[in-house]
Design a protein around this motif. Structure first.
Motif, PDB file in Angstrom:
ATOM      1  N   ARG A  58      11.392  -1.810  -3.316  1.00 32.28           N
ATOM      2  CA  ARG A  58      10.119  -2.193  -3.234  1.00 32.28           C
ATOM      3  C   ARG A  58       9.183  -1.417  -4.581  1.00 32.28           C
ATOM      4  N   GLY A  59       8.389  -1.654  -4.349  1.00 27.31           N
ATOM      5  CA  GLY A  59       7.077  -0.757  -5.472  1.00 27.31           C
ATOM      6  C   GLY A  59       5.977  -0.187  -4.562  1.00 27.31           C
ATOM      7  N   ILE A  85     -11.540  -7.419 -11.385  1.00 29.52           N
ATOM      8  CA  ILE A  85     -10.820  -7.744 -12.489  1.00 29.52           C
ATOM      9  C   ILE A  85      -9.370  -6.469 -12.667  1.00 29.52           C
ATOM     10  N   ARG A  86      -8.049  -7.107 -12.770  1.00 33.36           N
ATOM     11  CA  ARG A  86      -7.095  -6.279 -12.081  1.00 33.36           C
ATOM     12  C   ARG A  86      -6.123  -6.611 -13.127  1.00 33.36           C
ATOM     13  N   TYR A  87      -5.728  -5.480 -13.763  1.00 34.97           N
ATOM     14  CA  TYR A  87      -4.496  -5.169 -14.769  1.00 34.97           C
ATOM     15  C   TYR A  87      -3.032  -4.288 -14.657  1.00 34.97           C
ATOM     16  N   LYS A  88      -2.694  -5.775 -14.295  1.00 37.50           N
ATOM     17  CA  LYS A  88      -1.397  -5.893 -13.338  1.00 37.50           C
ATOM     18  C   LYS A  88      -0.040  -5.716 -14.515  1.00 37.50           C
ATOM     19  N   PRO A  89       0.899  -4.884 -14.203  1.00 33.15           N
ATOM     20  CA  PRO A  89       2.249  -4.855 -14.804  1.00 33.15           C
ATOM     21  C   PRO A  89       2.931  -6.420 -14.401  1.00 33.15           C
ATOM     22  N   VAL A  90       3.288  -7.312 -15.357  1.00 35.84           N
ATOM     23  CA  VAL A  90       3.660  -7.966 -15.513  1.00 35.84           C
ATOM     24  C   VAL A  90       5.179  -8.255 -16.129  1.00 35.84           C
ATOM     25  N   ALA A  91       6.668  -8.694 -15.360  1.00 40.13           N
ATOM     26  CA  ALA A  91       8.014  -8.066 -16.477  1.00 40.13           C
ATOM     27  C   ALA A  91       7.897  -9.510 -17.623  1.00 40.13           C
ATOM     28  N   LYS A  92       8.088  -8.766 -18.426  1.00 41.76           N
ATOM     29  CA  LYS A  92       8.491  -9.664 -19.987  1.00 41.76           C
ATOM     30  C   LYS A  92      10.215  -9.366 -20.518  1.00 41.76           C
ATOM     31  N   PRO A  93      10.756 -10.477 -20.333  1.00 43.14           N
ATOM     32  CA  PRO A  93      12.537 -10.335 -21.933  1.00 43.14           C
ATOM     33  C   PRO A  93      12.348  -9.291 -23.086  1.00 43.14           C
ATOM     34  N   GLY A 153       4.459  -3.661  -4.819  1.00 44.56           N
ATOM     35  CA  GLY A 153       4.497  -3.356  -3.233  1.00 44.56           C
ATOM     36  C   GLY A 153       3.162  -4.162  -3.551  1.00 44.56           C
ATOM     37  N   ASP A 154       2.211  -3.696  -2.596  1.00 48.23           N
ATOM     38  CA  ASP A 154       0.976  -4.346  -2.586  1.00 48.23           C
ATOM     39  C   ASP A 154      -0.589  -3.874  -3.040  1.00 48.23           C
ATOM     40  N   LEU A 155      -1.255  -4.656  -2.978  1.00 53.82           N
ATOM     41  CA  LEU A 155      -2.555  -4.204  -3.332  1.00 53.82           C
ATOM     42  C   LEU A 155      -3.563  -3.665  -2.418  1.00 53.82           C
ATOM     43  N   LYS A 156      -4.283  -2.806  -1.693  1.00 51.93           N
ATOM     44  CA  LYS A 156      -5.134  -2.574  -0.384  1.00 51.93           C
ATOM     45  C   LYS A 156      -6.341  -2.119  -1.466  1.00 51.93           C
ATOM     46  N   PHE A 157      -7.766  -2.549  -0.946  1.00 53.13           N
ATOM     47  CA  PHE A 157      -8.743  -2.626  -0.675  1.00 53.13           C
ATOM     48  C   PHE A 157      -9.293  -2.192   0.235  1.00 53.13           C
ATOM     49  N   LYS A 158      -9.763  -0.593   0.528  1.00 51.71           N
ATOM     50  CA  LYS A 158     -10.104  -0.223   1.333  1.00 51.71           C
ATOM     51  C   LYS A 158     -12.022  -0.289   1.815  1.00 51.71           C
ATOM     52  N   ILE A 159     -12.286  -0.314   2.400  1.00 53.60           N
ATOM     53  CA  ILE A 159     -13.765  -0.548   2.341  1.00 53.60           C
ATOM     54  C   ILE A 159     -14.812   0.350   2.466  1.00 53.60           C
ATOM     55  N   LYS A 160     -15.775   0.997   1.777  1.00 52.99           N
ATOM     56  CA  LYS A 160     -16.410   1.779   1.633  1.00 52.99           C
ATOM     57  C   LYS A 160     -17.664   1.844   1.927  1.00 52.99           C
ATOM     58  N   LEU A 161     -18.585   1.540   2.978  1.00 56.61           N
ATOM     59  CA  LEU A 161     -19.829   1.800   3.059  1.00 56.61           C
ATOM     60  C   LEU A 161     -20.725   2.809   2.327  1.00 56.61           C
ATOM     61  N   ALA A 162     -21.528   2.024   1.470  1.00 59.41           N
ATOM     62  CA  ALA A 162     -22.482   2.779   0.799  1.00 59.41           C
ATOM     63  C   ALA A 162     -23.468   3.582   1.706  1.00 59.41           C
ATOM     64  N   ALA A 213       1.975  -8.245  -3.174  1.00 59.80           N
ATOM     65  CA  ALA A 213       2.511  -7.907  -4.608  1.00 59.80           C
ATOM     66  C   ALA A 213       1.996  -8.192  -5.371  1.00 59.80           C
ATOM     67  N   GLU A 214       0.329  -7.217  -4.759  1.00 55.49           N
ATOM     68  CA  GLU A 214       0.168  -6.907  -6.900  1.00 55.49           C
ATOM     69  C   GLU A 214      -0.354  -5.791  -5.834  1.00 55.49           C
ATOM     70  N   GLY A 215       0.513  -4.817  -5.520  1.00 56.08           N
ATOM     71  CA  GLY A 215       0.980  -3.415  -5.881  1.00 56.08           C
ATOM     72  C   GLY A 215       1.558  -3.145  -7.623  1.00 56.08           C
ATOM     73  N   GLU A 216       2.306  -1.545  -6.832  1.00 53.90           N
ATOM     74  CA  GLU A 216       3.452  -1.255  -7.895  1.00 53.90           C
ATOM     75  C   GLU A 216       4.493  -2.479  -8.310  1.00 53.90           C
ATOM     76  N   PRO A 217       5.266  -2.306  -9.230  1.00 55.49           N
ATOM     77  CA  PRO A 217       6.694  -3.256  -9.356  1.00 55.49           C
ATOM     78  C   PRO A 217       6.945  -2.269  -9.258  1.00 55.49           C
ATOM     79  N   HIS A 218       8.227  -2.887  -9.143  1.00 50.24           N
ATOM     80  CA  HIS A 218       9.465  -1.857  -8.575  1.00 50.24           C
ATOM     81  C   HIS A 218      10.511  -3.589  -9.916  1.00 50.24           C
ATOM     82  N   ILE A 219      11.543  -2.764 -11.075  1.00 47.98           N
ATOM     83  CA  ILE A 219      12.126  -3.429 -11.834  1.00 47.98           C
ATOM     84  C   ILE A 219      13.466  -3.794 -11.026  1.00 47.98           C
TER      85      ILE A 219
END
Length: 351
Positions: free
Chosen positions: A123-124, A147-155, A230-239, A219-225
């Motif tokens: 797992r990534g 906007i998320r730039y996610k690494p996607v596996a390509k042949p 892995g997962d993408l987690k946003f942590k709420i930060k109060l302004a 499944a929006e985190g770091e990829p694993h070959i």
């Protein structure tokens, strides 16, 4: 009747008994979610249903309280990972009796365990990012697009070694003689490369969320070959807010009034986070540091939006800067009818 037929009949009787024993409330149906729902989806569904099904909102339904209790029971079980595993295997009856590990028919059929044994998949890594939000958004709720730039596996050209593992290999050395050696073994897989692709994610800022709350995207985190991302987690930060400070579900603010208002009373409105007005009226003398509490004017509770904290208002007094004439001093003394008083003491006592 043959022994094989008897065995089949007995098996189906046991299966029927098992199904009857595990019958109970369908917690997934009560919450209106799929069995694959994430913990975030479970919490979101519960809060939505709790608002709709609260007995106070359904006074004409005689079963409102019972349905609301079922909803609470469903949330209690499905929001707990261990209880959810037991419920998925054994139903509500399994929760009441305690989990029976393994397959219920394993002891009957010679101790075989039909549970599928699967190794932990590669797992990534998880990605955790701070998401700064305003107090207004945490009060009323909002949707934020990211906007998320996610690494996607390509042949790609060529082959690569994959699914590498250690295996025991047995070699015959002679009649009745064998040697077992652990070897590093890999498969040959098509080659891939990771290409960043733009993706828009929508984060729901729910009313009452607290500072530090994590909002996951599975499944929006770091990829694993060779495995799952892995997962993408946003942590709420109060302004920081210019007017209010949040402490739990309560809000705090300060109001500066003139000495005249402090002595004779005043009325005013405070603009709240969603624009509504909180009316304040004081008919008596307001001392510097005096505090007023307005119930149900704080933050909504994240678990139950029917509950709300309080708003605490601390008053500061702006004293006039001009010098008073002797005549003005005499007039003030006459109005207040208060003798001169000075007292020295430890103001920290009692803390």
């Amino acid at each position: 009747m043959s022994s094989y037929t008897n065995m089949v009949v007995l098996f189906f009787n046991l299966l029927l008994m098992f199904l009857v024993a595990t019958a109970g409330r369908d917690f997934y149906k009560i919450l209106g979610i799929h069995k694959s729902a994430t913990i975030h989806e479970i919490k979101k569904a519960y809060r939505k249903k709790a608002k709709e099904m609260h007995p106070d909102k359904n006074p004409d339904n005689p079963k409102a309280a019972e349905l609301f209790q079922d909803l609470g029971a469903a949330y209690e079980v499905l929001s707990d990972s261990e209880k959810r595993k037991i419920y998925d295997r054994r139903g509500e009856e399994g929760l009441n009796q305690g989990d029976m590990s393994g397959d219920p028919f394993s002891s009957f059929f010679g101790g075989f365990n039909f549970k599928e044994q699967t190794p932990d998949a590669a797992r990534g890594g998880d990605v955790v990012m701070d998401l700064e939000v305003s107090l207004e958004e945490l009060y009323s709720g909002n949707f934020v697009e990211i906007i998320r730039y996610k690494p996607v596996a390509k042949p790609a050209k060529g082959k690569r070694k994959c699914n590498c593992r250690m295996e025991m290999v047995t070699t015959q050395l002679g009649p009745g003689r064998f040697q077992m050696v652990q070897q590093h073994v890999c498969d040959e897989c098509p080659n891939i490369i990771f290409v960043p692709e733009e993706k828009i994610l929508e984060v729901e800022i729910e009313a009452g969320m607290r500072d530090g709350h994590e909002y996951p995207f599975v499944a929006e985190g770091e990829p694993h070959i060779d495995g799952d991302p892995g997962d993408l987690k946003f942590k709420i930060k109060l302004a920081k807010h210019p007017v209010f400070e949040r402490r739990g579900d309560d809000l705090y603010t300060n109001v500066t009034i003139s000495l005249t208002d402090a002595l004779i009373g005043f009325e005013m409105d405070i603009t709240h986070l969603d624009g509504h007005k909180v009316h304040i009226k004081r008919d008596k003398i307001t001392r510097p540091g005096a505090r007023m509490r307005k119930n149900n004017e704080g933050m909504p509770n994240y678990e139950n939006n029917h509950k709300q904290g309080a708003l605490y208002i601390t008053f500061d007094v702006d004293f006039p800067k001009k010098a008073l004439s002797n005549e003005e001093r005499d007039i003030i003394k006459k109005i207040l009818e208060q003798d001169s008083k000075q007292q020295v003491y430890n103001g920290l006592q009692g803390y």
